[in-house]
Design an enzyme around this catalytic site. Structure first.
Site, PDB file in Angstrom:
ATOM      1  N   ILE A 104      28.162  -9.543 -17.045  1.00 47.36           N
ATOM      2  CA  ILE A 104      29.391 -10.449 -17.202  1.00 47.36           C
ATOM      3  C   ILE A 104      29.497 -10.860 -18.674  1.00 47.36           C
ATOM      4  CG2 ILE A 104      27.533 -12.265 -16.693  1.00 47.36           C
ATOM      5  CD1 ILE A 104      30.000 -13.720 -15.129  1.00 47.36           C
ATOM      6  N   SER A 105      30.679 -10.565 -18.995  1.00 41.72           N
ATOM      7  CA  SER A 105      31.029 -10.775 -20.749  1.00 41.72           C
ATOM      8  C   SER A 105      31.030 -11.945 -21.149  1.00 41.72           C
ATOM      9  CB  SER A 105      32.534 -10.282 -20.940  1.00 41.72           C
ATOM     10  OG  SER A 105      32.741  -8.926 -20.488  1.00 41.72           O
ATOM     11  N   GLN A 106      30.506 -12.233 -22.158  1.00 44.97           N
ATOM     12  CA  GLN A 106      30.354 -13.274 -22.666  1.00 44.97           C
ATOM     13  C   GLN A 106      31.638 -14.237 -22.742  1.00 44.97           C
ATOM     14  OE1 GLN A 106      30.050 -11.913 -27.362  1.00 44.97           O
ATOM     15  NE2 GLN A 106      29.973 -14.188 -27.404  1.00 44.97           N
ATOM     16  N   PRO A 107      31.577 -15.642 -22.412  1.00 48.82           N
ATOM     17  CA  PRO A 107      32.691 -16.437 -22.098  1.00 48.82           C
ATOM     18  C   PRO A 107      33.752 -16.300 -23.232  1.00 48.82           C
ATOM     19  CG  PRO A 107      30.669 -17.675 -21.957  1.00 48.82           C
ATOM     20  CD  PRO A 107      30.218 -16.369 -22.374  1.00 48.82           C
ATOM     21  N   ARG A 132      30.635 -20.518 -13.556  1.00 50.72           N
ATOM     22  CA  ARG A 132      30.230 -19.422 -14.068  1.00 50.72           C
ATOM     23  C   ARG A 132      28.868 -19.047 -13.628  1.00 50.72           C
ATOM     24  NH1 ARG A 132      30.652 -15.413 -18.481  1.00 50.72           N
ATOM     25  NH2 ARG A 132      28.724 -15.262 -19.762  1.00 50.72           N
TER      26      ARG A 132
END
Lengths: 260, 822
Positions: free
Chosen positions: A109-112, A83
């Protein structure tokens, strides 16, 4: 498939310099390699911690998101994809925190946890073909690419699309095909798709995308703002071509005190 | 040092204070404050703008602290210091803004990491610099001309009053960033005027130096560009391949930008049915303050805009045949076009922003297919509540469509702006305008778990009951798509034919039924499936006899908004906060209401900053003059804090309250602010008499009694007075506003200068400290007033202000008095 992060650009500029500089260059190269190994290790450790966090969140939320645990394949891919390669340098220290991160051009970038949840909801198989609208930094595409046969991704913001494309190529993702342009009409030449993910949220689901969804396929759209996903819209097309949707709250929350 | 102060004070008796330059610098400071709100609302989000600017105002408090510490050294050089402050103010306004807008800051990200906090603090500090200098200029004048404190204060207030007028005029004439050059120019004018007033002749070198700094700043401001946050909808739209800005108009209601894109067309069709075959035809995006998007849809035979029938807002056109339609909040004209496409024969559209009306009706008339020129369409520029109050026509359908942008709605950033469209009283007035079988239809973005939809239901029920409808639930229908919900309230009972049409409408488009009279639970949650039929369960519960119990147990606040507490968008309950925070890792942040949390954060920071600014000089003063303390510092703090809090409490409430009367927030802000400041200045001038007679306390008693009497009568009488003049022209309403505010503001202008006169008489060194206390309390007050109004309503805030004035009176410093604490 995944190349480790390197920092070996220093010696190329000092080819025709005296011996002392050679020595210095080698030392710096050595240090750079060492640092890169240490960083890689450290990133791996951080990634493991991130996976553990996601696992706990899934257990807590299992009843609500309609699954006991995420597909093991999804979790193992999340544990592999670097990431930190998909976030700007100044954000790398936060790459494995369970939070969304800015990637420039007003995109994130979205949270994992949300990435894992969306990927899991798509229920993809190894032979599947997936369409993504909104490449962003390419992280979601990379996660999907490790699970399926082919990913096609479209980005509307030119600089983002270019850098994501170069990044995915550098990281060796040969099964991702990216394009810059309007995602509204999908990528019909290669459809229908087994799964579609629309990460660039819109006020409505573009009708052409639903046409390009294969019977039995799934489409996911995160609903909310750039930093806070309110819920996930899951559209399923049954074998007869009929559509049904579910709106999934990612959190373990009931609106009524004592409610279930 | 005290002797030095006394000498200066004596000297000041024979010298005329620089009234005009004090007025000018105050005008500049107030214009700067209001302009910053505009500028930051465009480049950032309104609530962060509010926070940043509120805290920057602490710069004035800091000036008081600075003067308290250094007054002895500065007073002998009064003229130089005063001129220097004025000269720096102009370029500082422009320079500090130019730097502040370069600080990368994204509000939502602040909740994910501390890094953004530092950026926010840098923004506060930068923006506070001009306020510091204007504060120093006014503060040092108050110290020097202590025998004429009320007059200097009056000049300060008068200037500030005109400052808001100047800015509004500026915003009409030029773009916001160019207004900044005007504010800078006010600073330059103040400097020149001060040089004349103080009969100073500066050296040529100095003039050149100031000009070299000031001119580039003004030129940059006149020609520069706003750096809009990349997360704002306008930035997002313009980054798309093919996007181009084709028009931009500035006005006090916002900066309106039109974006076209031939490569990647805009497609605005919120909540379009998944069964829709096509999306919307070509559109132009209209962005207000780089957000609040609406669309002008191309309308022609080639592009028939059939998508309008595939939205939840199309429902009323399928239940009946509404012929006369009123669209409140017309925006780009989508609601009007929808009405015409779906069979309306007469459409009245109300839009607040005249620039938006101009764009749809004139500038892009061809693109919109002459929408506003059609004989069946009538466009009214103004406020929706105002239109409904004045107009006597009745309509088959009143439509209130999505009035705020998606991201604002979702992230709850709009939680604290007053909104008179969604109050019980507003609904009552809508119902009065409905024909016997007419509908009120309200479409909002869908939020899960339900909030808006349930609060609207409650508001409808309360409004219906208050106009004598016994069984409101017979009149209500609620449906939802995955993105929007539409609430329909009929002016009579919903019939079985309508229910059949409703079922058909929803089934054909894949929309879910959430409520209709006699609806079984099995019919809910069929198409877009939620974990539980939350909308049906919620609607049934709030319409049942156990609604109070349900509302108490519900984790969001869904009690209806009223004109006394017009905060529809506030849903947060404090007891839910810990649960939301514990769900952070799973994306629980979306359940939070950030606008409200930002307000709380602002209050905490304002209090902390104020305490620091007030306590720092206190420690110094106590060390410096241990033997000469003849005044209770505790009482001093109470007195000046109370006056600062009370003044802004009343001012803030009146600004919000008069929106209802003047129908436009901007008119209210300018009219109320200007009236308050100018009449308070008159009060301060009149207070000078008490000061001359050596009876300041008497003046304060007079003022406080006056304030209490007038404010009490307004609490009761303001509503009826508003009703009496609601149909009058704007000019008359503005006149009535001034007349109503005049006596109250007149009295409110007296306590501060008179209390300061008393302090100057007893302990002159404490004058700047009192100035610091008052300024800091004003900053806290503006924020606190909003929080109190959100929770308890306007009436309570006014009552509290009255109590504070009484407290100020009781704690007025008295000669030779000492309290053990001090």
């Amino acid at each position: 498939m995944i190349s480790p992060p390197t920092n070996a650009s220093a010696p190329t500029a000092i080819v025709r310099v005296p011996l002392l500089h050679y020595a210095l260059a080698w030392v710096s190269l050595l240090l750079a390699c060492l640092a890169s190994t240490v960083c890689a290790d450290s990133f791996e450790t951080q990634r493991s911690k991130m996976i553990e966090l996601i696992r706990q969140d899934v257990i807590e939320t299992s009843q609500f998101i309609g699954t006991e645990k995420f597909d093991l394949r999804v979790m193992s891919v999340m544990a592999r994809v670097p990431r930190h390669e998909f976030v700007p340098k100044e954000e790398r220290a936060h790459a494995y925190e369970n939070r969304p991160l800015p990637i420039g051009h007003g995109q994130t970038i979205s949270q994992p946890y949300i990435v894992a949840l969306m990927t899991d909801l798509l229920k993809v198989g190894v032979s599947d073909r997936v369409l993504e609208i909104g490449t962003g930094s390419g992280y979601q595409a990379a996660v999907l690419a490790e699970l399926v046969r082919e990913v096609r991704t479209i980005e509307i913001i030119e600089p983002l699309g270019r850098s994501a494309s170069a990044r995915l190529l550098r990281l060796g993702y040969n099964n991702i095909h990216s394009r810059i342009g309007d995602g509204y009409y999908g990528w019909p030449e290669y459809g229908p798709y087994d799964a579609i993910i629309v990460t660039a949220a819109a006020g409505h689901v573009p009708p052409p995308l639903l046409t390009q969804l294969r019977p039995g396929g799934r489409l996911v759209i995160p609903v909310g703002s750039r930093f806070f996903v309110q819920d996930l819209l899951l559209v399923k097309k049954n074998l007869a071509g009929q559509l049904s949707t579910r709106q999934i709250l990612p959190v373990r929350f009931v609106p009524l005190t004592g409610g279930h | 040092m005290i002797n030095g102060f006394a000498r200066e004070a004596e000297y000041s008796v024979s010298e005329r204070p620089p009234f005009v330059s004090v007025a000018l610098i105050s005008a500049g400071a107030l214009a700067y404050e209001l302009l910053l709100l505009r500028l930051f609302s465009i480049i950032q989000w309104h609530h962060f703008a509010y926070m940043a600017i509120s805290l920057a105002m602490l710069g004035i408090g800091a000036s008081g602290t600075f003067l308290a510490l250094l007054q002895g050294r500065l007073l002998p050089h009064f003229r130089t210091f005063y001129i220097a402050c004025l000269a720096v103010f102009g370029p500082a306004t422009v320079g500090c803004y130019a730097l502040a807008q370069r600080v990368v800051f994204h509000p939502e990200e602040i909740f994910w990491g501390a890094g953004q906090l530092l950026h926010l603090v840098i923004i506060y500090l930068l923006l506070s610099i001009p306020f510091f200098f204007s504060g120093c200029a006014v503060g040092i004048s108050l110290i020097r001309y202590q025998k004429r404190i009320p007059m200097v204060y009056a000049a300060d207030l008068t200037g500030a009053g005109f400052g808001s007028l100047i800015l509004m005029a500026g915003l009409v004439l030029v773009f916001p960033l160019q207004c900044l050059a005007l504010v800078g120019l006010i600073g330059v004018c103040a400097t020149v005027v001060a040089l004349c007033e103080l009969r100073m002749q500066p050296r040529l070198g100095l003039i050149v130096l100031v000009a070299v700094i000031t001119l580039p700043a003004l030129i940059w401001s006149w020609r520069g560009e706003l750096l809009i946050s990349p997360y704002k909808p306008l930035s997002q739209a313009t980054r798309v391949v093919g996007a181009r800005v084709i028009e931009q108009l500035s006005g006090p209601l916002g900066l309106v930008t039109v974006v076209a894109n031939d490569v990647v067309p805009l497609r605005y069709a919120p909540g379009l049915s998944l069964h829709a075959v096509t999306g919307p035809p070509p559109q132009l995006g209209i962005f207000t303050d780089a957000g609040n998007m609406s669309a002008i849809t191309a309308s022609s035979d080639k592009s028939p805009a059939n998508h309008f029938d595939q939205l939840t807002s199309a429902l009323p056109y399928h239940l009946g045949q509404p012929e006369t339609v009123l669209v409140l909040g017309a925006g780009g004209g989508s609601g009007v076009l929808q009405a015409l496409r779906l069979g309306a024969t007469q459409v009245d559209a109300v839009e607040l922003n005249s620039n938006v009306v101009h764009l749809v009706g004139t500038r892009f008339q061809e693109f919109s297919g002459g929408l506003y020129q059609r004989p069946e369409v009538r466009v009214h520029t103004g406020d929706a509540r105002g239109f409904v109050a004045v107009n006597r026509k009745s309509f088959d359908l009143i439509q209130l469509n999505l009035l705020d942008t998606y991201s604002t709605s979702i992230s709850g950033l709009n939680a604290l702006g007053e909104n008179y469209l969604y109050t019980v009283e507003a609904f009552q007035s809508y119902f009065k305008r409905l024909s016997p079988n007419g509908y009120l239809a309200i479409t909002r973005w869908l939020r899960v778990p339900p909030r808006d939809a349930l609060k609207l239901l409650m508001t409808s029920v309360d409004a219906l009951r208050s106009i004598g409808v016994d069984n409101p639930k017979e009149r209500i229908v609620l449906i939802r798509s995955w993105a929007t919900s539409t609430l329909l309230v009929k002016n009579s009972a919903v019939t079985s034919t309508e229910i059949a049409a409703l079922r058909h409408f929803c089934a054909k488009r894949g929309f879910d039924l959430a409520y209709y009279p006699t609806m079984p639970r099995t019919e809910a949650n069929r198409y877009n499936v939620l974990r539980q039929p939350w909308f049906f369960d919620g609607a049934t519960a709030v319409l049942s006899d156990q609604s109070e119990e349900f509302i108490a147990q519900y984790k969001f606040d869904i009690t209806p908004a009223t004109d006394n507490r017009p905060y529809f968008a506030r849903f947060l309950k404090w007891r839910t906060v810990p649960e939301i925070l514990s769900l952070w890792g799973q994306g629980g942040g979306a359940l939070m209401e950030w606008g409200y949390m930002v307000l709380i954060a602002t209050l905490i920071q304002a209090i902390a900053g104020s305490v620091l600014l007030v306590l720092v000089p206190l420690g110094w003063l106590r060390r410096r003059h241990p033997q000469r303390r003849s005044i209770s510092q505790f009482q001093l703090v109470i007195c000046f804090a109370a006056i600062g809090l009370a003044f802004l409490f009343i001012e803030m409430v009146f600004i919000q309250r008069f929106v209802l009367f003047l129908h436009q927030p901007i008119y209210s802000a300018v009219a109320v602010l200007t009236s308050f400041l100018i009449f308070a200045a008159l009060g301060a001038t009149w207070a000078h008499r008490f000061s001359q007679r050596g009876r300041p306390a008497q003046g304060i008693v007079f003022a406080v009694v006056g304030i209490c009497l007038i404010a009490t009568s307004y609490v009761a009488a303001l509503g009826p007075v508003f009703n009496l003049f609601s149909a009058s022209s704007l000019l008359i309403r503005l006149g009535v506003t001034s007349l109503l505010i005049a006596p109250l503001a007149f009295c409110m202008g007296m306590p501060f200068p008179l209390a300061l006169v008393r302090v100057a008489a007893v302990q002159p060194t404490f004058v700047p400290w009192a100035w610091a206390i008052n300024s800091s309390a004003s900053v806290v007050s503006a924020v606190l007033a909003m929080i109190l109004a959100v929770h308890f309503g306007f009436t309570l805030v006014v009552l509290l202000a009255m109590a504070l004035y009484v407290l100020a009176l009781l704690s007025l410093p008295k000669n030779g008095q000492r309290v053990p604490w001090a």
